[in-house]
Motif scaffolding. Sequence first.
Motif, short mmCIF file in Angstrom:
data_model
loop_
_atom_site.label_atom_id
_atom_site.label_comp_id
_atom_site.label_asym_id
_atom_site.label_seq_id
_atom_site.Cartn_x
_atom_site.Cartn_y
_atom_site.Cartn_z
N UNK A 158 90.47 39.81 -43.94
CA UNK A 158 90.47 38.58 -43.14
C UNK A 158 91.71 37.74 -43.43
N UNK A 159 92.21 37.79 -44.66
CA UNK A 159 93.42 37.06 -44.99
C UNK A 159 94.62 37.66 -44.27
N UNK A 160 94.69 39.00 -44.23
CA UNK A 160 95.77 39.67 -43.50
C UNK A 160 95.71 39.36 -42.01
N UNK A 161 94.50 39.25 -41.46
CA UNK A 161 94.36 38.93 -40.03
C UNK A 161 94.76 37.49 -39.73
N UNK A 162 94.66 36.62 -40.74
CA UNK A 162 94.91 35.19 -40.53
C UNK A 162 96.38 34.83 -40.66
N UNK A 163 97.10 35.51 -41.56
CA UNK A 163 98.48 35.13 -41.87
C UNK A 163 99.46 36.19 -41.36
N UNK A 164 100.51 35.73 -40.72
CA UNK A 164 101.61 36.60 -40.31
C UNK A 164 102.89 36.15 -40.98
N UNK A 165 103.70 37.11 -41.43
CA UNK A 165 104.92 36.79 -42.18
C UNK A 165 106.10 37.54 -41.58
N UNK A 166 107.22 36.84 -41.46
CA UNK A 166 108.50 37.48 -41.12
C UNK A 166 109.52 36.97 -42.11
N UNK A 226 106.70 41.85 -33.29
CA UNK A 226 105.53 42.36 -34.02
C UNK A 226 104.63 41.21 -34.45
N UNK A 227 105.23 40.12 -34.92
CA UNK A 227 104.45 38.95 -35.31
C UNK A 227 103.75 38.32 -34.11
N UNK A 228 104.48 38.20 -33.00
CA UNK A 228 103.89 37.61 -31.80
C UNK A 228 102.73 38.46 -31.27
N UNK A 229 102.86 39.78 -31.43
CA UNK A 229 101.80 40.69 -31.00
C UNK A 229 100.54 40.47 -31.83
N UNK A 288 98.04 31.47 -38.82
CA UNK A 288 98.97 30.91 -39.80
C UNK A 288 100.23 31.78 -39.82
N UNK A 289 101.40 31.14 -39.72
CA UNK A 289 102.66 31.88 -39.67
C UNK A 289 103.56 31.42 -40.81
N UNK A 290 104.15 32.40 -41.51
CA UNK A 290 105.11 32.12 -42.57
C UNK A 290 106.43 32.75 -42.17
N UNK A 291 107.48 31.94 -42.11
CA UNK A 291 108.81 32.43 -41.73
C UNK A 291 109.80 32.10 -42.84
N UNK A 292 110.40 33.15 -43.40
CA UNK A 292 111.47 32.94 -44.39
C UNK A 292 112.79 32.97 -43.62
N UNK A 293 113.03 31.92 -42.84
CA UNK A 293 114.20 31.80 -41.97
C UNK A 293 114.41 33.09 -41.18
N UNK A 294 113.46 33.37 -40.30
CA UNK A 294 113.45 34.62 -39.56
C UNK A 294 114.58 34.73 -38.55
N UNK A 295 115.31 33.65 -38.30
CA UNK A 295 116.42 33.71 -37.35
C UNK A 295 117.77 33.79 -38.05
#
Length: 654
Positions: A467-475, A545-548, A553-560
């Motif tokens: 459930x944690x993996x389903x809740x959080x997305x990371x790039x 992949x993240x948008x899909x 909850x989204x975590x971005x380590x300066x994905x751009x």
Amino acid sequence: MRVTVRAPDDGEFPDPSGEGNRGGGPEGNEGIRPGTIQRIFPYAKRYRLRLSFLVGASALSAVVTAASPLLFGIVIDKGIVPGKMDVVVWVAAALLGLALVDALTQYFQAKLSAQIGEGLVYDLRTQVFRHVQAQPIGFFTRAQTGSLVSRLNTDVIGAQQAVTVLMAETVNTVLTLVLVLGAMFFLSWQLSLVALLIVPLFLIPGKAIGRRMQHLARGSMQLNAEMGSLMNERFNVAGAMLNKLFGRPERETAYFAERARAVRDIGVKTNVTAQKLGIIMGVTASVTLALLFGFGGALVVNDVIAVGTLVSLVTLVGRLYTPVQQLSSVQANAMTALVSFDRVFEILDLDPLVKERMGAVDLQLTKPGAAPDVHFDGVSFRYPTAGEVALASLESTDHARGPERDDGGWVLDGISFRAPAGKLTALVGRSGAGKTTITNLMPRFYDPVSGTVRIGGHDLRDLTMRSLQDTIGVVTQDAHLFHDTIRANLLYARTDATEPDLVEACRAAQVWDVVEALPNGLDTVVGDRGFRLSGGEKQRIALARLLLKAPPVVVLDEATAHLDAESEVAIQRALRTALKGRTSVVIAHRLSTIREADQILVIDDGRVRERGTHEELLASGDLYADLYYTQFARQAVGETDGGDVVLGAAGPSN
């Protein structure tokens, strides 16, 4: 830490950990840990029916081995000598029948051994693979990939021999030994005693050589794993590029040759040691046969036994020493196989530092897709030391860099903050301040040493990993793509996604035009780690992949970070839509991200030094203002030209 790469001499063994003897016997590092043999039985139990048939086939083969020499004596004494042709015919037919039975038993032995062996390899590999996946990220930063692959390949195959080949050989050997000895004493107790006196000469060398083979086996496995790690590092795209830029072919070849030489040398020693046993056994068997022919010939001359009996006895003696020799070999091979099992169990004995608690529950959101808040409450954290996350024998020869520090220092020191639900929280600060560590704790790559991380009011440690993996997305900055198609890399986030879903995600990530222009479109293979794509294209695939996945909850380590100015504007526009209504925590190095944040947290030495909006923090004139005016303001003009504007260092050591 230093690794011995030359082949070990007598009494020497490569110790990659530098820790020396780990105990467990005089052999130290080479010794088998107590309880290893008992741990094998549960694996064999799964195949008990096939093992029963295998033992039965081995027993029948042993009967054939002991019976056929008796028929040799009968055909000579009862058929050839007295001239009875019917006896010769019947005995010949019986020998033919025994040969056919022996052939069938060998076939079924081979088939059953293969079924059990391959099944055991499957069981061990899947169990080790599942267990390795459960290890914390810190384990993978230190473990050598080649060592892990070696455990899954070479060691697992060596382990299955202990259950299949060795078990069948042992049963066959013991039964053959008993039956042959019984037949020999039935024919002549005198010659049987002479043969038995020679048996210790077979067993003593086997025991000594078996210990040496066990020592060499462990050394060979370790050296092969090190060579495999070297090849794995040099043959991937990143390693090959580094070699092209900084390496010298001669130096790299010499570096590899040094390790290959060690593997060669220990391979020679292993083969020579194995041959020693065969030579000793062969010489001993020849001496024994000479004694038997001399003593037995005298008994025939004195009419104590018949000539056919002597032929049967000599044949039986040959078949007696074969199982005795095999018994010695089984001992040596068993020790080698146990080393493999021991190395596999070393992996399975690793207790993951981050694991799901008994009674863990799924994260229940107020409604599907609703964004929960994220709360750090007095969190203190230090990265675990090497001894806490990995085996010394699996550890890389280089100390970990960046956030994976071994100094035991505190990276976060009682940090507390709340990332509001559905809002964008930006983390800024100097390199090494603890930003990446915060984002590592959110998907539970690690657990806090003290304090609590909560999502939606739930302690992460009380939630199921799924459930944690389903809740959080990371790039992250360096998004990883598998050596597979774009489609497969996207479906990794959501296996049930349809073709329109994939296209929509690519459009939202501003990468569909690139994908559509490729000859194979979504079925284009991206290459090792995505190196067939540009940095910006790879990053946009990761964003797609993240948008899909569409996590709350989204975590971005300066994905751009890898995008050019034009692509970044498009991505920022896509992210603005994608992150709307989601709880977002972003490590920010660009003004565009910072200004759009609902709150900015300035991280310094593992603590929240300041918090507020961009305007509020500038007005305060504290650390944020210093960072802004020293690292950002002089580049601010770049924003008007569409250039990249950076605040804080953008390295991985955050």
